[in-house]
Design an enzyme around this catalytic site. Structure first.
Site, PDB file in Angstrom:
ATOM      1  N   HIS A 179      -7.743  -1.482  -5.434  1.00  0.00           N
ATOM      2  CA  HIS A 179      -8.119  -2.461  -6.632  1.00  0.00           C
ATOM      3  C   HIS A 179      -9.072  -1.888  -7.306  1.00  0.00           C
ATOM      4  O   HIS A 179      -9.457  -1.876  -8.380  1.00  0.00           O
ATOM      5  CB  HIS A 179      -8.327  -3.803  -5.943  1.00  0.00           C
ATOM      6  N   ASP A 248       3.024  -1.905  -7.742  1.00  0.00           N
ATOM      7  CA  ASP A 248       1.967  -2.779  -7.555  1.00  0.00           C
ATOM      8  C   ASP A 248       1.550  -3.168  -8.930  1.00  0.00           C
ATOM      9  O   ASP A 248       1.607  -2.518  -9.925  1.00  0.00           O
ATOM     10  CB  ASP A 248       1.159  -2.071  -6.523  1.00  0.00           C
TER      11      ASP A 248
END
Length: 329
Positions: A179, A248
Site C-alpha cells: 500500500h 490488486d
C-alpha cells in the site's frame, strides 16, 4: 456484449446521481465495497440493488471479507472473526474450522447481495513477512496452505459466493507494505517455483484470481507482477492459471505513474480487469475511459467464473456457529 474492463468502488452508502449516469454509460464489469459503503444490512442491500440497477444486470459485487483485520463488515451487525493464522493455530480441526468460518462469511455476504469475496489467500508465510500480511495467511508450508485455501474456496461456493484467489503469484516474502511501497524479492527462480508459485499452481483451476504488486527480480527486475507481461506469462503458462485475473487495487503506492498509466500498463501486461477502489470521481472516470472494454478472452473467463454462481446450499447457521466455537474452545 463486452463490459468495461474495470471493477470500481462507489463513494458512499448509496449510489449517487453521477455514479448512476456514469455506470450506465461505462458498464463496469463489477463493483467493490469498503467500510465507507457499509452501515446496516438493510442499507447494504439497497446499495447492492442500486448498483445492479445502474448497469441493468446482475453484476458481480465484491468485498474484502477475509475475517480478522481485513473485514469490511463488522460488529454489531456481523460476526467478528479471528485472524486466519490465529484460527489455524487454535482450532482442534483447522480445516473444518476454515470451512465453517468461510461458509458463515459467505452467508453474511449473500444475505446483503454481495456475491464475490476477495479470498482465499494462498501466499506462504515466511519469517520475513511484513506485519500487514502475517496473520492473514494460513501457514508456512505448501500443503497446509493449499488445503486451507481450497477448503475456504469450496465453503464460499457452497454459500453462493464466488472466491477470488490472491495474491498471484505470491506475496509471502514481501518485507514492505505494498500500500505504501513496492516490495522486491531477490530469490532465484527455483526457490520461487518451490515456494511462492507452488500453492497457486496447485489451485490453478480456480475461476478468479488477484495479482500481487511485487517485483520478482529473477523474472522481471523492473516491473511488479501486475504490470509485467513477463510475469503474466509465467502466471498463465508456468503456473497454469487460466481464470479471470484482476489487479490488486491500482491506487496502492507500489505502482508507479498515474492511475490511468497504471490501468493501461496492467491491461497491456495481460490482466483482464483493473481494480480501482477509492471512489474519487475524476479517477473513476479517467480509469474507465483508459481501460475500455474487456477483451474477448477476458469475457470468456468472466462468463466461466460467473457460471459458478449458484444458490446457497442450505445450512444450519446456529449449528455452524456453535460447531466453530467448539473447535476454537
Amino acid at each position: 456484449m463486452a463490459h468495461g474492463a474495470v471493477i470500481v468502488g462507489p463513494q458512499e452508502h448509496v449510489v449517487t446521481d453521477w455514479e448512476k449516469a456514469h455506470f450506465r454509460e461505462t458498464d463496469p464489469w463489477g463493483f467493490i465495497l469498503f467500510a465507507r459503503n457499509v452501515d446496516t444490512p438493510e442499507q447494504v442491500r439497497r446499495l447492492t440493488g442500486g448498483l445492479r440497477d445502474a448497469v441493468g444486470r446482475d453484476a458481480p459485487i465484491l468485498i474484502d471479507q477475509e475475517g480478522g483485520r481485513v473485514q469490511r463488515m463488522r460488529a454489531p451487525h456481523w460476526r467478528e472473526y479471528l485472524p486466519a493464522l490465529d484460527q489455524m493455530a487454535r482450532a482442534s480441526d483447522p480445516l473444518r474450522a476454515m470451512w465453517l468460518r468461510n461458509r458463515l462469511i459467505a452467508q453474511e455476504l449473500h444475505d446483503v447481495g454481495i456475491d464475490t469475496n476477495c479470498a482465499p489467500l494462498a501466499d506462504l508465510l515466511e519469517d520475513t513477512a511484513h506485519p500487514v500480511m502475517r496473520n492473514r495467511l494460513y501457514g508456512t508450508d505448501v500443503d497446509t496452505v493449499v488445503k486451507a485455501a481450497r477448503t475456504a474456496a469450496e465453503a464460499h461456493l457452497a454459500g453462493g459466493v464466488l472466491p477470488i484467489l490472491k495474491h498471484i503469484p505470491g506475496y509471502g516474502r514481501a518485507t514492505v507494505d505494498s500500500h505504501k511501497d513496492l516490495p522486491r524479492v531477490d530469490a532465484d527462480r527455483a526457490s520461487l517455483e518451490a515456494r511462492e508459485f507452488a500453492p497457486f499452481k496447485a489451485l490453478n483451476d480456480m475461476a478468479m484470481g488477484m495479482t500481487a504488486h511485487i517485483v520478482f527480480a529473477a523474472i522481471d527486475p523492473d516491473q511488479p507482477a501486475t504490470t509485467s507481461d513477463t510475469m503474466m506469462r509465467v502466471i498463465r503458462q508456468d503456473i497454469g492459471f487460466d481464470g479471470l485475473i484482476m489487479t490488486d487495487d491500482i491506487g496502492m503506492d507500489a505502482l508507479s505513474g498515474t492511475p490511468v498509466e497504471r490501468a493501461k500498463a496492467s491491461l497491456r501486461a495481460g490482466c483482464d480487469l483493473v481494480l480501482h477502489c477509492n471512489g474519487d470521481r475524476a479517477e473513476v472516470e479517467a480509469v474507465a475511459a483508459a481501460s475500455g472494454q474487456m477483451s474477448d478472452a477476458a469475457m470468456v473467463r468472466a462468463d466461466r467464473a460467473l457460471a459458478q454462481r449458484k444458490p446457497p446450499v442450505p445450512i444450519d447457521i446456529p449449528g455452524a456457529i456453535a460447531e466453530l466455537e467448539a473447535l476454537l474452545a
